[in-house]
Design a protein around this motif. Structure first.
Motif, PDB file in Angstrom:
ATOM      1  N   THR A  18       0.846  -1.187   0.000  1.00 51.74           N
ATOM      2  CA  THR A  18       0.000   0.000   0.000  1.00 51.74           C
ATOM      3  C   THR A  18       0.882   1.236   0.000  1.00 51.74           C
ATOM      4  OG1 THR A  18      -0.127   0.032   2.408  1.00 51.74           O
ATOM      5  CG2 THR A  18      -1.870  -1.148   1.240  1.00 51.74           C
ATOM      6  N   LEU A  19       0.338   2.291  -0.558  1.00 49.81           N
ATOM      7  CA  LEU A  19       1.051   3.561  -0.636  1.00 49.81           C
ATOM      8  C   LEU A  19       0.051   4.661  -0.313  1.00 49.81           C
ATOM      9  CD1 LEU A  19       3.709   4.932  -1.550  1.00 49.81           C
ATOM     10  CD2 LEU A  19       2.845   4.796  -3.881  1.00 49.81           C
ATOM     11  N   LYS A  20       0.230   5.331   0.823  1.00 51.36           N
ATOM     12  CA  LYS A  20      -0.651   6.434   1.221  1.00 51.36           C
ATOM     13  C   LYS A  20      -0.048   7.728   0.712  1.00 51.36           C
ATOM     14  CE  LYS A  20      -3.804   6.287   4.366  1.00 51.36           C
ATOM     15  NZ  LYS A  20      -5.232   6.421   4.197  1.00 51.36           N
ATOM     16  N   LEU A  21      -0.863   8.552   0.070  1.00 52.40           N
ATOM     17  CA  LEU A  21      -0.387   9.796  -0.522  1.00 52.40           C
ATOM     18  C   LEU A  21      -1.210  10.980  -0.036  1.00 52.40           C
ATOM     19  CD1 LEU A  21      -0.098   8.449  -4.160  1.00 52.40           C
ATOM     20  CD2 LEU A  21       1.809   8.883  -2.602  1.00 52.40           C
ATOM     21  N   ALA A  22      -0.523  12.047   0.330  1.00 51.18           N
ATOM     22  CA  ALA A  22      -1.187  13.287   0.703  1.00 51.18           C
ATOM     23  C   ALA A  22      -1.347  14.143  -0.551  1.00 51.18           C
ATOM     24  CB  ALA A  22      -0.345  14.025   1.741  1.00 51.18           C
ATOM     25  N   PRO A  23      -2.241  15.123  -0.514  1.00 52.39           N
ATOM     26  CA  PRO A  23      -2.334  16.046  -1.648  1.00 52.39           C
ATOM     27  C   PRO A  23      -0.962  16.677  -1.925  1.00 52.39           C
ATOM     28  CG  PRO A  23      -4.158  16.387  -0.142  1.00 52.39           C
ATOM     29  CD  PRO A  23      -3.196  15.440   0.535  1.00 52.39           C
ATOM     30  N   HIS A  24      -0.703  16.945  -3.203  1.00 51.82           N
ATOM     31  CA  HIS A  24       0.589  17.495  -3.599  1.00 51.82           C
ATOM     32  C   HIS A  24       0.381  18.486  -4.747  1.00 51.82           C
ATOM     33  CE1 HIS A  24       4.872  17.647  -4.353  1.00 51.82           C
ATOM     34  NE2 HIS A  24       4.631  17.415  -5.635  1.00 51.82           N
ATOM     35  N   ILE A  87       0.647  -5.824 -18.966  1.00 53.10           N
ATOM     36  CA  ILE A  87       0.608  -7.019 -19.801  1.00 53.10           C
ATOM     37  C   ILE A  87       1.915  -7.263 -20.555  1.00 53.10           C
ATOM     38  CG2 ILE A  87      -1.886  -7.043 -19.961  1.00 53.10           C
ATOM     39  CD1 ILE A  87      -1.694  -5.840 -22.736  1.00 53.10           C
ATOM     40  N   SER A  88       2.801  -6.275 -20.613  1.00 54.81           N
ATOM     41  CA  SER A  88       4.116  -6.506 -21.223  1.00 54.81           C
ATOM     42  C   SER A  88       5.084  -5.408 -20.801  1.00 54.81           C
ATOM     43  CB  SER A  88       4.023  -6.582 -22.751  1.00 54.81           C
ATOM     44  OG  SER A  88       3.596  -5.353 -23.294  1.00 54.81           O
ATOM     45  N   GLY A  89       6.372  -5.772 -20.787  1.00 53.86           N
ATOM     46  CA  GLY A  89       7.417  -4.815 -20.480  1.00 53.86           C
ATOM     47  C   GLY A  89       7.537  -4.484 -19.003  1.00 53.86           C
ATOM     48  N   LYS A  90       8.359  -3.474 -18.764  1.00 52.92           N
ATOM     49  CA  LYS A  90       8.593  -2.946 -17.417  1.00 52.92           C
ATOM     50  C   LYS A  90       8.539  -1.436 -17.498  1.00 52.92           C
ATOM     51  CE  LYS A  90      11.796  -6.600 -16.047  1.00 52.92           C
ATOM     52  NZ  LYS A  90      13.151  -6.894 -15.586  1.00 52.92           N
ATOM     53  N   ALA A  91       8.287  -0.799 -16.357  1.00 52.66           N
ATOM     54  CA  ALA A  91       8.252   0.666 -16.344  1.00 52.66           C
ATOM     55  C   ALA A  91       8.524   1.204 -14.959  1.00 52.66           C
ATOM     56  CB  ALA A  91       6.900   1.161 -16.833  1.00 52.66           C
ATOM     57  N   GLU A  92       8.894   2.454 -14.949  1.00 57.30           N
ATOM     58  CA  GLU A  92       8.961   3.249 -13.729  1.00 57.30           C
ATOM     59  C   GLU A  92       7.844   4.275 -13.875  1.00 57.30           C
ATOM     60  OE1 GLU A  92      12.370   3.845 -11.665  1.00 57.30           O
ATOM     61  OE2 GLU A  92      12.425   1.682 -11.944  1.00 57.30           O
ATOM     62  N   VAL A  93       6.960   4.314 -12.897  1.00 54.87           N
ATOM     63  CA  VAL A  93       5.814   5.210 -12.926  1.00 54.87           C
ATOM     64  C   VAL A  93       5.893   6.120 -11.702  1.00 54.87           C
ATOM     65  CG1 VAL A  93       3.280   5.325 -12.905  1.00 54.87           C
ATOM     66  CG2 VAL A  93       4.435   3.442 -14.094  1.00 54.87           C
ATOM     67  N   ILE A  94       5.739   7.421 -11.932  1.00 55.19           N
ATOM     68  CA  ILE A  94       5.696   8.365 -10.813  1.00 55.19           C
ATOM     69  C   ILE A  94       4.253   8.399 -10.318  1.00 55.19           C
ATOM     70  CG2 ILE A  94       6.069  10.728 -10.043  1.00 55.19           C
ATOM     71  CD1 ILE A  94       7.996  11.026 -12.474  1.00 55.19           C
ATOM     72  N   VAL A  95       4.056   8.103  -9.044  1.00 56.31           N
ATOM     73  CA  VAL A  95       2.723   8.086  -8.450  1.00 56.31           C
ATOM     74  C   VAL A  95       2.665   9.202  -7.407  1.00 56.31           C
ATOM     75  CG1 VAL A  95       1.066   6.696  -7.141  1.00 56.31           C
ATOM     76  CG2 VAL A  95       2.535   5.596  -8.830  1.00 56.31           C
ATOM     77  N   GLY A  99       7.229  15.076  -8.456  1.00 58.01           N
ATOM     78  CA  GLY A  99       7.995  14.849  -7.235  1.00 58.01           C
ATOM     79  C   GLY A  99       7.466  13.697  -6.402  1.00 58.01           C
ATOM     80  N   GLY A 100       6.528  12.923  -6.939  1.00 61.34           N
ATOM     81  CA  GLY A 100       5.931  11.807  -6.202  1.00 61.34           C
ATOM     82  C   GLY A 100       6.869  10.622  -6.098  1.00 61.34           C
ATOM     83  N   GLU A 101       6.311   9.495  -5.717  1.00 61.90           N
ATOM     84  CA  GLU A 101       7.081   8.272  -5.512  1.00 61.90           C
ATOM     85  C   GLU A 101       7.207   7.494  -6.827  1.00 61.90           C
ATOM     86  OE1 GLU A 101       7.133   4.454  -2.534  1.00 61.90           O
ATOM     87  OE2 GLU A 101       6.374   6.392  -1.883  1.00 61.90           O
ATOM     88  N   VAL A 102       8.430   7.029  -7.117  1.00 58.87           N
ATOM     89  CA  VAL A 102       8.655   6.224  -8.314  1.00 58.87           C
ATOM     90  C   VAL A 102       8.391   4.760  -7.961  1.00 58.87           C
ATOM     91  CG1 VAL A 102      10.328   5.493 -10.062  1.00 58.87           C
ATOM     92  CG2 VAL A 102      10.317   7.867  -9.242  1.00 58.87           C
ATOM     93  N   VAL A 103       7.507   4.133  -8.738  1.00 58.83           N
ATOM     94  CA  VAL A 103       7.126   2.746  -8.529  1.00 58.83           C
ATOM     95  C   VAL A 103       7.541   1.952  -9.762  1.00 58.83           C
ATOM     96  CG1 VAL A 103       5.162   1.177  -8.214  1.00 58.83           C
ATOM     97  CG2 VAL A 103       5.180   3.399  -7.062  1.00 58.83           C
ATOM     98  N   SER A 104       8.253   0.859  -9.554  1.00 59.45           N
ATOM     99  CA  SER A 104       8.634  -0.033 -10.650  1.00 59.45           C
ATOM    100  C   SER A 104       7.564  -1.091 -10.815  1.00 59.45           C
ATOM    101  CB  SER A 104       9.974  -0.714 -10.358  1.00 59.45           C
ATOM    102  OG  SER A 104      10.997   0.251 -10.261  1.00 59.45           O
TER     103      SER A 104
END
Length: 178
Positions: A18-24, A87-95, A99-104
């Motif tokens: 889980t990832l809790k996020l405050a307004p940004h 469904i395919s590949g890999k990525a880094e997504v900023i959530v 300036g948010g958290e990078v999720v692989s």
């Protein structure tokens, strides 16, 4: 945090965090509901991962609406919760917005974004593609600006999904989003 749950469709040891996020800045995120990230929700070596995820999501009352990548600009959806099944590949997504958290994420993973959660594709490896799905009765929008007070109230009043996109009525969404 690792949780386990039963599912007729998947192994019993599907891990999620889980990832809790405050307004940004202009991104409201969702301070009440955490992002859920499911690791290897479906075995990535499954023959047709796209069809498999689409059947799983639809069977759990999350309607698959498109297949593509994730936008490479910061945005959020104020009118729907969103499940992104890789469904395919890999990525880094900023959530969480700029300036948010990078999720692989990688093939077989699912990211569940509560309405208001900022997200943006940062980088990819291989042919990165996801299935986007939304709870029955919710229609997504694309927002790149701050919400008005009334829009925030409408977003926060969205009904909770009746089931978890990955594990149906036994999934972690039903415990984590209460």
């Amino acid at each position: 945090m690792k949780h386990e749950f039963d599912s007729a469709f998947h192994p019993a040891d599907i891990a999620f965090k889980t990832l809790k996020l405050a307004p940004h800045a202009w991104v409201p995120n969702n301070s009440r509901l955490p992002v859920l990230i499911y690791r290897r929700a479906v075995d990535p070596s499954t023959k047709d991962l796209g069809k498999t995820f689409e059947a799983l999501l639809a069977g759990n009352e999350w309607l698959p609406q498109w297949r593509d990548s994730i936008f490479d600009y910061h945005h959020f959806h104020s009118t729907a919760h969103e499940a992104l099944a890789v469904i395919s590949g890999k990525a880094e997504v900023i959530v969480g917005g700029p300036g948010g958290e990078v999720v692989s994420v990688a093939a077989g993973d699912v990211v569940l974004l509560p309405a208001g959660t900022g997200h943006c594709l940062q980088s990819t490896e291989g042919r990165f593609q996801v299935v986007g799905a939304y709870p029955e009765g919710q229609q997504w929008d694309i927002r790149r600006d701050a919400l008005l007070k009334e829009e925030i109230a409408a977003m926060e009043a969205l009904p909770f999904p009746r089931s978890d996109p990955v594990a149906g009525r036994k999934g972690p969404l039903l415990q984590e989003w209460t």
